[in-house]
Motif scaffolding. Structure first.
Motif, mmCIF file in Angstrom:
data_model
loop_
_atom_site.group_PDB
_atom_site.id
_atom_site.type_symbol
_atom_site.label_atom_id
_atom_site.label_comp_id
_atom_site.label_asym_id
_atom_site.label_seq_id
_atom_site.Cartn_x
_atom_site.Cartn_y
_atom_site.Cartn_z
ATOM 1 N N ALA A 1 -4.892 -8.723 3.026
ATOM 2 C CA ALA A 1 -4.223 -9.323 3.656
ATOM 3 C C ALA A 1 -4.609 -8.787 5.072
ATOM 4 C CB ALA A 1 -2.671 -8.073 3.383
ATOM 5 N N PHE A 2 -4.888 -6.939 5.184
ATOM 6 C CA PHE A 2 -5.820 -6.513 5.910
ATOM 7 C C PHE A 2 -6.836 -7.260 6.891
ATOM 8 C CE2 PHE A 2 -4.411 -2.293 4.297
ATOM 9 C CZ PHE A 2 -3.575 -2.528 4.774
ATOM 10 N N PHE B 1 -0.178 -9.485 10.870
ATOM 11 C CA PHE B 1 1.189 -8.582 10.386
ATOM 12 C C PHE B 1 0.962 -7.507 11.160
ATOM 13 C CE2 PHE B 1 -1.311 -6.602 7.260
ATOM 14 C CZ PHE B 1 -1.516 -5.079 7.567
ATOM 15 N N PRO B 2 2.885 -7.305 11.874
ATOM 16 C CA PRO B 2 2.914 -6.279 12.957
ATOM 17 C C PRO B 2 2.316 -4.802 12.247
ATOM 18 C CG PRO B 2 4.563 -7.414 12.381
ATOM 19 C CD PRO B 2 3.893 -7.717 11.208
ATOM 20 N N GLY B 3 1.573 -3.862 13.046
ATOM 21 C CA GLY B 3 1.149 -2.671 12.644
ATOM 22 C C GLY B 3 -0.021 -2.816 11.826
ATOM 23 N N PHE C 1 -4.233 -0.282 8.605
ATOM 24 C CA PHE C 1 -6.104 0.136 7.631
ATOM 25 C C PHE C 1 -6.254 1.278 8.182
ATOM 26 C CE2 PHE C 1 -9.657 -0.447 8.195
ATOM 27 C CZ PHE C 1 -10.633 -0.855 6.899
ATOM 28 N N LEU C 2 -5.759 2.294 9.701
ATOM 29 C CA LEU C 2 -6.718 3.117 9.672
ATOM 30 C C LEU C 2 -5.673 4.240 9.071
ATOM 31 C CD1 LEU C 2 -6.501 3.203 14.016
ATOM 32 C CD2 LEU C 2 -8.751 2.709 12.485
#
Length: 295
Positions: free
Chosen positions: A115-116, A121-123, A128-129
């Motif tokens: 997904a990352f 997707f928003p944000g 991830f950070l």
């Protein structure tokens, strides 16, 4: 009649007999050196095995290398006494902790990393950070709060509590590792699958996950070794009935101190499983370490 010599291939260098001999000798010396290093690295493991197969009297009277003069000293009595003392249940507790903790981390981390890497997707970058920032959180800082939480929900001291703790602290590194690997997969493969009408879960299962076997094998080895050899989390969250081998060995050392005939076979049993796992998957492990280094 004059014949023209065939042109040499650009960049080709013709080596003489001396050069080929040096190459053969050099490769042979390197192989011998690596074999000697491997044998030297295995000497402590061999010594532990021999000590675990000798009686306490023999170990106290002479070193393990005296086996070559007295091979009749070998016996499996230490292992039978160890299993009779209840160490077998600790071995299975370790398996029940390590296997689910490793499988759950691989499964959840792979889906999150996909997904990352490939789903908008928003944000996404912010989340991830945050996941990457969790890598610097030490295990010790969470022991007391999570122990209180486990006590409130009634799972403190169980195998489930140890598994959940290992999964929680294994996910940040796993997501970080797999996300970087997934991001290196060519976009054209995923776009072709989307043009064929494949949903995201099918792209993940049939395209991305098979390509990530080296990285997943590396992650599995890291996670397995971390959980299998863990002592701190087991000391805090596992009670006596659910204790893994590391805690069982620690309790034996506290009670008996110099009882080598109990500690040596227990230590070898805790060592041999990770060793076999590493040698079985070392090909994928090396590929996973080198993945992404060559484009």
């Amino acid at each position: 009649m004059t014949t023209l010599a065939e042109p040499r291939t650009a960049g080709a260098v013709e080596r003489g007999i001396a050069g080929r001999v040096i190459d053969r000798i050099g490769s042979g010396v390197i192989q011998v050196f690596l074999i000697l290093v491997a044998l030297f690295w295995l000497i402590p493991t061999l010594g532990l095995l021999v000590v675990s197969l000798r009686s306490e009297t023999a170990n106290n009277s002479s070193g393990w290398w005296s086996l070559f003069a007295k091979p009749a000293e070998l016996t499996f009595r230490n292992y039978s006494n160890l299993l009779a003392s209840g160490f077998g249940s600790s071995f299975w507790n370790t398996v029940l902790i390590t296997v689910p903790a490793t499988a759950l981390v691989i499964g959840f981390a792979a889906m999150a990393a996909y997904a990352f890497a490939w789903i908008e997707f928003p944000g996404r970058d912010t989340v991830f950070l945050i996941v990457v920032a969790l890598l610097v959180v030490p295990v010790q800082i969470a022991l007391i709060p999570i122990a209180k939480l486990y006590g409130a929900i009634g799972i403190f001291g169980s195998i489930l509590s140890v598994v959940l703790f290992h999964v929680a602290f294994g996910l940040p590194f796993a997501i970080f590792l797999l996300r970087n690997f997934f991001a290196g997969i060519p976009r054209e493969l995923l776009e072709a699958a989307r043009m064929d009408g494949a949903p995201e879960w099918r792209i993940f299962a049939t395209v991305v996950f098979p390509l990530a076997k080296p990285a997943i094998a590396s992650l599995g080895i890291f996670q397995f070794l971390w959980v299998w050899n863990d002592l701190l989390v087991a000391l805090v969250f596992a009670d006596t009935d659910n204790q893994p081998m590391t805690k069982a060995l620690q309790s034996q050392m506290r009670q008996f101190g110099t009882n080598v005939d109990i500690l040596a076979p227990g230590a070898f049993l805790s060592l041999i499983i990770p060793l076999v796992l590493f040698f079985a998957f070392q090909r994928y492990f090396v590929q996973g370490l080198l993945a992404g280094s060559v484009k």
